[in-house]
Enzyme design. Structure first.
Site, PDB file in Angstrom:
ATOM      1  N   CYS A 118      -5.834  -4.281  -6.184  1.00 61.77           N
ATOM      2  CA  CYS A 118      -5.424  -5.661  -5.908  1.00 61.77           C
ATOM      3  C   CYS A 118      -5.982  -6.607  -6.975  1.00 61.77           C
ATOM      4  O   CYS A 118      -5.529  -6.586  -8.101  1.00 61.77           O
ATOM      5  CB  CYS A 118      -5.833  -6.067  -4.490  1.00 61.77           C
ATOM      6  SG  CYS A 118      -4.938  -7.529  -3.925  1.00 61.77           S
ATOM      7  N   HIS A 159      -3.595  -1.931  -1.116  1.00 62.95           N
ATOM      8  CA  HIS A 159      -4.964  -1.645  -0.656  1.00 62.95           C
ATOM      9  C   HIS A 159      -5.064  -0.247  -0.063  1.00 62.95           C
ATOM     10  O   HIS A 159      -5.119  -0.077   1.164  1.00 62.95           O
ATOM     11  CB  HIS A 159      -5.409  -2.692   0.373  1.00 62.95           C
ATOM     12  CG  HIS A 159      -5.781  -3.997  -0.244  1.00 62.95           C
ATOM     13  ND1 HIS A 159      -7.043  -4.233  -0.758  1.00 62.95           N
ATOM     14  CD2 HIS A 159      -5.064  -5.123  -0.456  1.00 62.95           C
ATOM     15  CE1 HIS A 159      -7.083  -5.465  -1.250  1.00 62.95           C
ATOM     16  NE2 HIS A 159      -5.904  -6.024  -1.083  1.00 62.95           N
ATOM     17  N   GLU A 213      -7.508   1.626   0.199  1.00 63.36           N
ATOM     18  CA  GLU A 213      -8.772   1.865   0.930  1.00 63.36           C
ATOM     19  C   GLU A 213      -8.616   1.653   2.424  1.00 63.36           C
ATOM     20  O   GLU A 213      -9.396   2.202   3.222  1.00 63.36           O
ATOM     21  CB  GLU A 213      -9.888   0.975   0.366  1.00 63.36           C
ATOM     22  CG  GLU A 213      -9.864  -0.486   0.805  1.00 63.36           C
ATOM     23  CD  GLU A 213      -8.844  -1.343   0.056  1.00 63.36           C
ATOM     24  OE1 GLU A 213      -8.074  -0.806  -0.763  1.00 63.36           O
ATOM     25  OE2 GLU A 213      -8.826  -2.574   0.307  1.00 63.36           O
TER      26      GLU A 213
END
Ligand code: MN
Length: 256
Positions: free
Chosen positions: A110, A214, A216
């Site tokens: 990001c 994202h 994660e």
């Protein structure tokens, strides 16, 4: 065992009455799950000590966060620009420069993708809705692990290899994006409206991948394409300069 140390660029945020240094836990969980040891580097360290802070680590993740100050790409500030964090900008730009110099594997996420593009001479859309309106809502007001738009991945690319797929549906929490691509970077992923969702550097002996979404946030899906990105970073970090020979680098064994 010899798990590689992966630095996570942190932020400082004010809540519950105090300034707090850290990262969203999902970055740390993703790295740990992939076989690395996450090390949080706070901007409080300061850019002058970026080199020393990275000395013990084997890879770097530039994480998500506030907008990059347009002064770093010599553009006037848009009224729609979000909050800035000059100390973090300077610290992360210094971390990235050191990491490149040392040929450490770098994963940008990001804001991290945006920092990398700016560091290498590119520019950003400061606010997609006002500057580049499209059909896709990139700043989704939904839960962090909600998959809201398709991403097409260039094949072959290091990104496609790491993800194990050329097409996926990702989450999306950004109002900025790459405008002018930096020299030396290649676009490896796009949203269906043409917004750049992935870049990498090829043709060098380094390892540099970045995505606009994202991954994660999918740490609870360990076998997902998203989480494979962290595994690819850990494998690359295991083989990075300075690591002792003979370290385990095969995907299956890092989980063991
Ligand atoms: Mn997006």
């Amino acid at each position: 065992m010899n798990r590689p140390l992966i630095a996570l660029s942190g932020s400082i945020r004010h809540y519950d009455g105090a300034d707090r240094a850290g990262v969203n836990a999902s970055y740390a969980r993703s790295i740990a799950q992939a076989g690395g040891i996450p090390i949080i580097l706070t901007p409080a360290i300061g850019e002058a000590a970026a080199s020393q802070a990275l000395a013990p680590v084997h890879g770097l993740v530039l994480t998500g966060g506030h907008d990059v100050d347009p002064e770093h790409y010599e553009s006037p500030r848009s009224p729609a620009l979000g909050p800035l964090d000059p100390a973090r900008d300077n610290f992360e730009l210094a971390l990235f420069e050191v990491a490149r110099h040392r040929k450490l594997p770098v994963l940008g996420i990001c804001r991290g993708l945006q920092v990398i593009n700016v560091a290498l001479g590119g520019t950003l859309w400061q606010d997609l809705p006002t500057e580049r309106p499209g059909a896709i809502q990139h700043d989704a007001q939904v839960s962090r692990d909600a998959r809201t738009h398709h991403v097409l991945v260039k094949e072959p690319s290091h990104l496609a290899k790491a993800l194990g797929t050329g097409r996926l549906v990702t989450n999306s929490f950004h109002h900025q994006a790459i405008r002018d691509l930096a020299p030396g970077l290649h676009v490896t992923a796009w949203a269906e409206d043409g917004v750049i969702e992935g870049v990498e550097e090829t043709g060098t002996d380094g390892w540099l991948l970045a995505v606009q979404w994202h991954p994660e946030e999918f740490h609870q899906e360990p076998g997902s394409a998203d989480q494979r990105l962290f595994h690819a970073l850990v494998v690359a970090a295991s083989a990075s300069p300075g690591r002792r020979a003979g370290l385990e680098t095969t995907p299956g064994r890092l989980h063991g």
